[in-house]
Design an enzyme around this catalytic site. Sequence first.
Site, PDB file in Angstrom:
ATOM      1  N   CYS A  61      79.772  21.234 -76.160  1.00  0.00           N
ATOM      2  CA  CYS A  61      78.503  21.328 -75.609  1.00  0.00           C
ATOM      3  C   CYS A  61      78.380  20.344 -74.380  1.00  0.00           C
ATOM      4  CB  CYS A  61      77.280  21.026 -76.621  1.00  0.00           C
ATOM      5  SG  CYS A  61      77.585  19.328 -77.523  1.00  0.00           S
ATOM      6  N   HIS A  79      92.688  25.054 -52.449  1.00  0.00           N
ATOM      7  CA  HIS A  79      92.644  23.959 -52.934  1.00  0.00           C
ATOM      8  C   HIS A  79      94.318  23.343 -53.454  1.00  0.00           C
ATOM      9  CE1 HIS A  79      92.804  26.496 -56.322  1.00  0.00           C
ATOM     10  NE2 HIS A  79      92.924  25.640 -57.082  1.00  0.00           N
ATOM     11  N   CYS A 126      86.431   8.486 -48.627  1.00  0.00           N
ATOM     12  CA  CYS A 126      86.810   9.898 -48.222  1.00  0.00           C
ATOM     13  C   CYS A 126      85.649  10.709 -47.244  1.00  0.00           C
ATOM     14  CB  CYS A 126      86.369  10.967 -49.547  1.00  0.00           C
ATOM     15  SG  CYS A 126      86.426  12.577 -49.409  1.00  0.00           S
ATOM     16  N   HIS A 130      74.073  16.145 -79.922  1.00  0.00           N
ATOM     17  CA  HIS A 130      74.420  17.477 -79.329  1.00  0.00           C
ATOM     18  C   HIS A 130      73.945  17.473 -77.879  1.00  0.00           C
ATOM     19  CE1 HIS A 130      74.736  21.650 -78.922  1.00  0.00           C
ATOM     20  NE2 HIS A 130      73.571  21.784 -78.669  1.00  0.00           N
TER      21      HIS A 130
HETATM   22 ZN    ZN Z   1      86.048  13.505 -51.486  1.00  0.00          ZN
HETATM   23 ZN    ZN Z   2      93.960  25.650 -58.886  1.00  0.00          ZN
END
Ligand code: ZN
Ligand code: ZN
Length: 362
Positions: free
Chosen positions: A65, A90, A168, A325
């Site tokens: 969950c 990616h 980044c 939950h």
């Molecule tokens: Zn990043």
């Molecule tokens: Zn992948």
Amino acid sequence: MSSFGKPPPLSREVAGSNSLAWVKLFQKPGAVGGGGGLGKSYQPGSMLSLALTKGLLNEPGQNSCFLNSAVQVLWQLDIFRRSLRQLPGHFCLGDACIFCALKSIFSQFQQSQERALPSDSLRHALAETFKDEQRFQLGHMDDAAECFENILERIHLHIVSDTATEACTSKSCITHQKFAMILYEQFVCRSCGASSDPLPFTELVHYVSTTALCQQVDRVLGQNDRIRSDMFGELLQAANTIGDLRNCPSNCGQSIKIRRVLMNRPEIVTIGFVWDAEQSDLTEDVVRSLGPHLNLSGLFNRVTDENAKRSELHLVGMICFSSKHYSAFAYHSKSSKWIFFDDATVKEVIPGHQFSRSSHIK
Ligand SMILES: [Zn+2]
Ligand SMILES: [Zn+2]
Ligand SMILES: [Zn+2]
């Protein structure tokens, strides 16, 4: 979490305690529903607009969950869903690739005729990725806020393939372009002007203690003031800085508060509520204090970006924890409706209608 450099004290607590956390997500209003035109074209009863909401299966013993709730909220976040779709490629990790697993669930959300889909591939990829840390392992319950945060961190790694999350600047990194809050914290003495060295850090989830939040609500109410919905950001900021006092760096004798300064304009802001006590009687107080809007200039002591100063974010998603939950609420922008996700169960939220006991927010 350690890859963020020094996180503020609360998030370290979160990492250690597997705490009960809520996650609330806010995004820019302009980004919802493509400017509102789609919302208007929705016909009541049209199956098409809600067709892209499906449940996620959670078989007995899977305890998925926490993951299902995080995935549903990510899928309903228009900015995230569209950005992920537009990414060309990616760095793939094959069987343990969280990126591929997430994309596969997303394409199933679009194409499958089933009302509920398995999230097993992502569960496996997550377990494989965090095997060494013994986190998110199969069959074990885990924390939805941390799962959400870790999925975002992994997406950064799949796009940029660089562990230096701190700096980044990749334009294609959804995680840092859309979700990251770039901050620094500093102690500045009002009395003598001395200041500590600014400490920069990046946050994907901004954690706030529910106990501290409720104390701030009591403080405002104690001043015979009412809680206005536009005060939510300030309440969060006060809750986050209260008690964080240091002695003046030049030892002038003053105790001074921490200042947190936001340096960018995140499109999506995630707030993680930390329940400091396992048994909390603050639930109703917390629910009452939640505002549907969030001003970034309220949330931080200072905001340097001019657009960020003016931007007001709207609540678009919420992950809740109750009776061991997780379930989620998300704003479905095409139909302008709130949807409740409880694993395989998907319900439209009808304003004023009480959920049955089992699905009530606790
Ligand atoms: Zn990043
Ligand atoms: Zn992948
Ligand atoms: Zn001083």
